[in-house]
Motif scaffolding. Structure first.
Motif, mmCIF file in Angstrom:
data_model
loop_
_atom_site.group_PDB
_atom_site.id
_atom_site.type_symbol
_atom_site.label_atom_id
_atom_site.label_comp_id
_atom_site.label_asym_id
_atom_site.label_seq_id
_atom_site.Cartn_x
_atom_site.Cartn_y
_atom_site.Cartn_z
ATOM 1 N N GLU A 175 118.438 -3.446 78.980
ATOM 2 C CA GLU A 175 117.881 -4.076 77.777
ATOM 3 C C GLU A 175 118.383 -3.382 76.526
ATOM 4 O OE1 GLU A 175 113.664 -4.384 78.108
ATOM 5 O OE2 GLU A 175 113.785 -5.817 79.774
ATOM 6 N N SER A 176 118.539 -2.075 76.607
ATOM 7 C CA SER A 176 118.956 -1.343 75.412
ATOM 8 C C SER A 176 120.413 -1.663 75.058
ATOM 9 C CB SER A 176 118.746 0.156 75.585
ATOM 10 O OG SER A 176 119.835 0.732 76.282
ATOM 11 N N ASN A 179 120.424 -4.500 72.990
ATOM 12 C CA ASN A 179 119.858 -4.263 71.657
ATOM 13 C C ASN A 179 120.565 -3.139 70.919
ATOM 14 O OD1 ASN A 179 117.853 -6.216 72.121
ATOM 15 N ND2 ASN A 179 116.695 -4.731 73.322
#
Lengths: 372, 293
Positions: A175-176, A179
């Motif tokens: 997920e990072s 993002n």
């Protein structure tokens, strides 16, 4: 083997040995046959013993059926009818007299099922037929409800969760990356629940005769409703029937079990049977952390000390130990027999096992809070 | 099936048996045949048997004979691909992303990959032996995953592509049979059930492993251990316990203990379960006297 393949003459004898094994219930895959032939080619023409060992290594008969493998090998390659192999052990059947030496079951029609030792015993060894009975409702209830109601334990595999003791770094990193390296939320992991082992020990001695058929049907239904159920029968021997009961069709499974068990309706030595169970390391390990259910009237002749010691040991290994006896009728039951009095301290439950409905309702309540 | 009849100069089960002896492992015909066939047919070797019969030792000895490094994967309940194959070093990756700022960065590079035993053996198939120890402790999901690995010896790492072994790695699996393994796994392997050795063989093993032990002592200990294994114990003494017991008794005897007493006082290295000790204590004198006779 397809007919188009022209088998070299020399190979035929080996391929037909594999066929003989299959007829006798050994599962041999084509790749194993190929490996067997390659092994014989590798080892060269040396001795019968080398061929026997090559077969053992590549065709991998289960160790508990080693005696049968040897008999069939001798029959096929040496033309002998039946040779007694010293030291052959059938691990699935533990005979209580001869210090755990067992014998094997062969499906060859002309084979005697008994060794000389066993013939000397004055036991009524009767193969039984399972008669239809009135337990259909209880069985249906068991099959329907067992998957959801049997006890569970925390396993060691982890799964995603909203909350949990571990951070799910894999998911967090993925997920990072999306993002630009910002960690917005930390994923969590918790331990997944797994069904607990259930170990069923069924008394099939003469005094339980009226219940045995139904108990075996219950065992079959339970084996198919839950993923890790182990089933043993005991009377004058201890027999593991787990594998037979895994057959899907009930008639087939019960008849396979009937073939294995040869002490139906005979005498009973519960203490010795349980001691024998604990003495085989891999059997004993089935009990560790399991819900252990013993279905027996506890009518032990003679000194109950062997029984007491065995039950004490079992109770230390088991997560919960239940003893279901047809003698217990109602909640105010007080054990009368010496054996049941001796073991009462060690069991978590001593309850009614006199009807299929009673057994099913107890099995389905195993997952609830343990009895005090 | 690729068949190689000659592996590092070993061209028969007998030759392997001799080679294993130089690695201080005494194999019987069955084990030597199975191990030789496993190597020659390029199939994994599956060894089953009671605890303490020398399954793991066999794997070590095979690695020694081949002159290869042994990579051990100890199984346990809940073991999964991240413990057996590979894992990414997530904290380092996160740090790298932070430090990179505006620059592009390959966070799936070699530096971030943590190699686990199965990947290690795929990458160096010709210089390693992979030991998958106590496969029966792993769950069935892992067994299915292992089956796939053993059939084509390749794994795909989604971020990097497929890793293939350049040749079939040598793999040994052991199982204590605390549960039945999947039939398919047994079929894929060359199989051998290791039994307790005969008294004769075990006495030779004891003397080979413990050079200070006299032959009479070795035979007495092996006879006693053989009797103990026939008792309903929760932990029967294995070969290592027999070796330890013979060594301990020899040591006590050298310090002045008399023989039966030396055996008796050192029973704790053979039986390590309090219940078993209590169970046997009443008959220990008779058992030792019988064995020493």
């Amino acid at each position: 083997m397809s007919d188009e393949l022209q088998l070299p003459h020399a190979a035929r004898v080996f391929v037909s040995f594999v066929a003989l094994l299959r007829v006798n219930g050994f599962a041999v895959a084509p790749e194993q046959t190929t490996a067997f032939l390659a092994a014989i080619e590798l080892l060269g023409p040396r001795s019968m013993e080398a061929i026997r060992l090559a077969g053992l290594a590549t065709l991998a008969p289960p160790p508990e059926r080693r005696a049968t493998y040897d008999r069939l090998f001798d029959l096929h390659f040496l033309g002998s009818e039946a040779i007694d192999h010293a030291g052959a052990q059938d691990e699935e059947v533990v005979r209580l007299q001869e210090g755990g030496r067992g014998e094997d079951e062969t499906l060859l029609a002309d084979e005697a099922n008994e060794s000389g030792l066993a013939a000397a015993r004055a036991e009524a060894l009767v193969e039984r037929r399972f008669a239809p009975s009135q337990t259909a409702d209880a069985l249906r209830k068991l099959s329907r409800e067992a998957p959801a109601r049997l006890p569970r334990r925390r396993g060691h595999r982890r799964m995603r969760a909203r909350r949990g003791p571990w951070a799910d770094l894999r998911r967090t990193l993925r997920e990072s990356v999306r993002n630009d390296g910002e960690v917005l939320r930390l994923g969590r992991l918790k331990r997944r629940a797994r069904p607990r082992k259930v170990l069923l020990l069924i008394d099939v001695s003469g005094s339980m005769k009226g219940r045995t058929d139904d108990n075996m049907k219950l065992a079959h239904a339970l084996s198919h409703a839950a993923p890790n159920v182990e089933v043993f029968t005991f009377g004058t021997r201890l027999t593991r029937v787990t594998r037979a009961l895994r057959l899907k069709r009930r008639e087939q499974a019960l008849s396979a079990a009937a073939h294995l068990v040869s002490d139906w309706d005979g005498g009973t030595r519960i203490g010795d049977a349980l001691q024998a169970f604990l003495a085989v390391p891999r059997f004993g390990s089935y009990a560790r952390g399991a819900a252990v259910v013993i279905v027996s009237d506890g009518l032990e002749r003679g000194d109950p000390s062997a029984l007491r010691d065995a039950v004490a040991k079992l109770s230390r290994r088991a997560w919960r130990l239940s003893w279901l006896t047809p003698l217990a009728t109602g909640p105010g039951f007080q054990p009368q027999t010496e054996a049941l009095i001796a073991i009462r301290r060690f069991v978590d439950d001593l309850v009614d096992g006199g009807s299929s409905a009673a057994i099913v309702s107890h099995v389905l309540s195993l997952g609830q809070r343990k009895a005090a | 099936m690729t068949v190689r009849g000659n592996i590092v100069g070993i061209d028969s089960p007998e030759a392997l048996e001799r080679a294993l002896r130089t690695a201080y492992y005494l194999a019987d015909d069955g084990l030597a045949t199975a191990a030789y066939l496993g190597l020659a047919l390029g199939k994994p070797l599956l060894l089953e048997g009671a605890p303490g019969v020398g399954k793991t030792e066999a794997a070590k000895a095979i690695a020694a004979v081949l002159g290869r490094r042994l990579i051990r994967l100890q199984c346990y309940e809940g073991i999964d691909a991240s413990a057996a194959l590979y894992e990414w070093n997530y904290p380092r990756q996160m740090l790298a992303i932070r430090q990179a700022g505006e620059e592009s960065i390959d966070i799936y590079g070699e530096t971030f990959l943590i190699e686990r035993p199965m990947l290690a053996s795929l990458r160096a198939p010709d210089s390693t032996v992979l030991l998958i120890d106590e496969i029966d402790r792993a769950d069935q999901e892992f067994e299915a995953f292992l089956l796939e690995f053993l059939s084509d010896f390749q794994i795909s790492i989604p971020e990097r592509g497929t890793v293939r072994a350049t040749e079939r790695p040598v793999v040994v699996l052991t199982s204590n049979r605390t549960r039945d393994l999947h039939e398919a796994l047994r079929r894929r392997c060359v199989y051998h059930w290791i039994d307790y050795p005969t008294a004769e063989r075990e006495a030779r093993i004891v003397m080979m492993r413990a050079s200070s032990v006299a032959e009479a002592t070795a035979r007495a200990v092996v006879a006693a251990v053989g009797r103990l294994r026939r008792e309903p114990l929760s932990k029967a003494p294995g070969i290592a316990e027999a070796v330890d017991w013979a060594e301990a008794a020899t040591l006590l005897h050298a310090r002045g203990a008399r023989w039966p007493d030396a055996f008796k006082r050192s029973i704790g290295v053979a039986l390590k379960d309090e219940e078993d000790l209590t169970f046997i204590s009443g008959r220990l004198d008779a058992l030792i006297a019988e064995a020493a006779a």
